[in-house]
Design an enzyme around this catalytic site. Structure first.
Site, PDB file in Angstrom:
ATOM      1  N   GLU A   1      21.093  17.353  -6.851  1.00 35.42           N
ATOM      2  CA  GLU A   1      20.424  18.135  -7.892  1.00 35.42           C
ATOM      3  C   GLU A   1      20.228  19.585  -7.468  1.00 35.42           C
ATOM      4  O   GLU A   1      20.522  20.513  -8.225  1.00 35.42           O
ATOM      5  CB  GLU A   1      19.051  17.530  -8.240  1.00 35.42           C
ATOM      6  CG  GLU A   1      19.070  16.083  -8.634  1.00 35.42           C
ATOM      7  CD  GLU A   1      18.842  15.144  -7.457  1.00 35.42           C
ATOM      8  OE1 GLU A   1      19.304  15.426  -6.318  1.00 35.42           O
ATOM      9  OE2 GLU A   1      18.196  14.102  -7.665  1.00 35.42           O
TER      10      GLU A   1
ATOM     11  N   CYS B   1      13.470  13.936  -5.583  1.00 39.92           N
ATOM     12  CA  CYS B   1      12.461  14.079  -4.535  1.00 39.92           C
ATOM     13  C   CYS B   1      11.615  15.318  -4.838  1.00 39.92           C
ATOM     14  O   CYS B   1      11.865  16.038  -5.810  1.00 39.92           O
ATOM     15  CB  CYS B   1      13.149  14.222  -3.177  1.00 39.92           C
ATOM     16  SG  CYS B   1      14.021  15.793  -2.975  1.00 39.92           S
TER      17      CYS B   1
END
Length: 172
Positions: free
Chosen positions: A55, A85
């Protein structure tokens, strides 16, 4: 979830499979602007940095394009096979991505259960819509296969994923 959402998550899952075949942690991501895929990415340990999350890499590589699309009022979504995360969620918020769809919850490092109200107003204003999407089982199976093959490193994480799986599927 729309059929388009399923298609984009399928592409992210294909990226995760590519990472798995390379021996990398199988996580894939897809960036979409106005129902058009801009790019896709996967985890890449070959970059030898802990910051090479699918990401974050994707958003960093397309920062100017994302910024222009958001300023124009375009629909921007990020699809990822694993719940982001804290670092990736921070990157998502800072780049003002309005929508995130993830496949598999991350009981080890997922940050999507943070409550925006518990943080500063600047972040709350930019907090994305976060949705758990399609292909949870497929992503889970890919991740846990990787963890089992690399058990010496991932044994504790594997245990957390298996425990989480029991909550999704109590009959198993």
């Amino acid at each position: 979830m729309t059929n388009q959402d399923n298609e984009y998550m399928r592409i992210a899952l294909n990226e995760a499979n590519a990472a798995y075949r390379r021996g990398d942690l199988p996580i894939g991501a897809v960036l979409v602007v106005d129902d058009q895929m801009i790019s896709n990415s996967n985890k890449c340990k070959s970059l030898e940095t802990w910051l090479a999350h699918a990401e974050a890499k994707l958003l960093h590589e397309h920062d100017a394009q994302v910024k222009a699309a958001i300023k124009k009022g375009s629909d921007v979504s990020l699809f990822t096979t694993l719940e982001p995360c804290l670092m990736c969620l921070g990157t998502i918020v800072l780049t003002r991505i309005p929508r995130v769809v993830y496949a598999c919850p991350d009981p080890n490092g997922g940050a999507c259960n943070l409550k925006p109200a518990d943080i500063k107003p600047w972040y709350v204003k930019r907090w994305p819509l976060i949705e758990e999407g399609p292909f949870r089982e497929e992503s889970y199976n890919l991740l846990t296969s990787y963890f089992r093959e690399n058990k010496q490193t991932w044994e504790r994480v594997l245990a957390k994923f298996e425990e989480e799986y029991q909550k999704w599927n109590p009959q198993v």
